[in-house]
Design an enzyme around this catalytic site. Structure first.
Site, short mmCIF file in Angstrom:
data_model
loop_
_atom_site.label_atom_id
_atom_site.label_comp_id
_atom_site.label_asym_id
_atom_site.label_seq_id
_atom_site.Cartn_x
_atom_site.Cartn_y
_atom_site.Cartn_z
N SER A 210 0.80 -1.23 0.00
CA SER A 210 0.00 0.00 0.00
C SER A 210 0.84 1.28 0.00
CB SER A 210 -0.93 0.01 1.21
OG SER A 210 -0.17 -0.13 2.40
N ASP B 81 -3.05 8.44 7.47
CA ASP B 81 -3.96 7.62 8.29
C ASP B 81 -3.14 6.91 9.35
OD1 ASP B 81 -2.74 5.47 7.03
OD2 ASP B 81 -4.51 4.87 5.86
N HIS C 116 -0.13 5.02 6.95
CA HIS C 116 0.53 5.46 5.72
C HIS C 116 1.01 6.89 5.80
CE1 HIS C 116 -2.31 2.19 4.56
NE2 HIS C 116 -1.18 1.74 4.04
#
Ligand SMILES: *[C@@H]1O[C@H](CO)[C@@H](O)[C@H](O)[C@H]1NC(C)=O
Ligand SMILES: *[C@@H]1O[C@H](CO)[C@@H](O)[C@H](O)[C@H]1NC(C)=O
Ligand SMILES: *[C@@H]1O[C@H](CO)[C@@H](O)[C@H](O)[C@H]1NC(C)=O
Length: 342
Positions: A31, A305, A308
């Site tokens: 991610s 978040d 990340h």
């Protein structure tokens, strides 16, 4: 705050003009660099909704951050006019020739990693997808020899392992830190050798960041930094650095390099006003609440978040991976030297 913005601004000014330094850039990862490969898959590891993408020109794309990610900044630094397209959308000739991004949120080195979140694309599967791209390049360029030559001039980004450690933390019957790091590194070694077999010669392998210190760890474990995870991923990073040296010895013409994500993140810590708070309102799982509230001063936060980095933090890592500020940032080459390495 102004120092961070100034740094990012200088980075962009220096790299936005001019043509590409290499013909192509390929991205393998999770991610931290996914740019939409999970969007249409049966997985909860998705980020194609606001506030993700709030600062990206096209809005939400599947990137797990407010704006650009590390791969985007490196593509810009390499002089690419556009960010590298996702494998999910890459079927035009341009996309195949400029490079492809295979990264998938929640995926890992081990093929079972992240599967509890759905149909994520493991590193092994990303390598299979790369074979599809190579077949297209071969038919476009007319011979496998021409394809090999082309592929050998590209830069490759590889960054895996964070989700393998997320799974490790949750595993009640986990092996010792050393055993687990060895199991991951032995698999990684085979995978990186396979990538070399597919023609890759200039490969930047990103080590693990401070995964025990993400804001989500605070909510889940009530501590700012999970020291166990921190030390555990440190074992992985040490072994990875040795593996890079070994690959450079073993594989003729190979130029692998290790990017010290952890070291860069640790020093970046001090340059953000909010180094360990997230900027969006998060779910109990640590991702942004869809259409939830976001902080206005995003350049002051290291995390968007619970897991990340913000675009601002990604810019710092990309900048130092591209042009090392200290010899420990990248070993043996930073990416700008990898470009010219013979
Ligand atoms: C591929 O690269 C060329 C030249 O830099 C650029 O004009 C084109 O937009 C790129 N295409 C994609 C899909 O990245
Ligand atoms: C790779 O990982 C699997 C677990 O997913 C393990 O069983 C296997 O032994 C590992 N391979 C190597 C070469 O270490
Ligand atoms: C970042 O800074 C905080 C306090 O400012 C500290 O508690 C934490 O350990 C630091 N993290 C890293 C990775 O250095």
């Amino acid at each position: 705050m102004s120092k961070t913005i100034f740094t990012i601004f200088m980075f962009l000014v220096a790299t936005v003009h001019g043509k590409k330094m290499v013909p192509c850039f390929f991205v393998f990862g999770d991610s931290l660099v996914d740019n939409g490969n999970n969007n249409d898959r049966d997985t909860v590891a998705n980020a194609n909704f606001l506030p993700y993408g709030i600062d990206y020109p096209n809005g939400p794309t599947g990137r797990f951050t407010n704006g650009r990610n590390v791969a985007d900044f490196i593509a810009e630094a390499l002089g690419f006019a556009d960010h590298i397209p996702s494998f999910a959308t890459a079927n035009g000739d341009d996309a195949v020739v400029n490079g492809t991004n295979y990264a998938s949120g929640s995926a890992g080195i081990l093929s079972e990693t992240g599967k509890e979140f759905g149909d994520v694309i493991s590193f092994d599967e990303q390598l299979q997808n790369h074979q599809t791209t190579i077949a297209r390049i071969t038919s476009m360029l007319g011979s496998s020899r021409a394809a090999k030559k082309h592929l050998g001039q590209c830069i490759y980004y590889v960054g895996m392992g964070s989700n393998d450690y997320a799974a490790y933390t949750m595993n009640p019957t986990r092996p010792s830190p050393d055993q687990y790091a060895s199991l991951l590194i032995d698999n990684y070694s085979l995978q990186l050798r396979k990538l070399y077999g597919y023609g890759a010669r200039k490969v930047a392998v990103f080590g693990l960041g401070s995964i025990g210190c993400v804001p989500a760890a605070y909510y889940m474990y009530g501590t700012l930094c999970m020291s166990a995870t921190k030390t555990t991923s440190g074992v992985f990073n040490t072994k990875l650095r040795s593996l890079i040296n070994l690959l450079n010895q073993d594989l003729v013409g190979a130029k692998f390099t290790y990017i010290n994500t952890f070291g860069i993140a640790a020093s970046k810590n001090s340059s953000f006003e909010y180094p360990n708070l997230e900027c969006c309102t998060v779910t109990p799982g640590g991702t942004c609440v869809p259409l939830g509230i976001v902080c206005p001063d995003r350049a002051c936060f290291a995390y968007f978040d619970g897991f990340h980095p913000t675009e601002a933090a990604a810019a710092v890592l990309a900048k130092r991976a591209f042009a090392a500020r200290s010899p420990s940032d990248a070993h043996p080459f930073d990416i700008q030297h990898l470009v010219h390495a013979k």
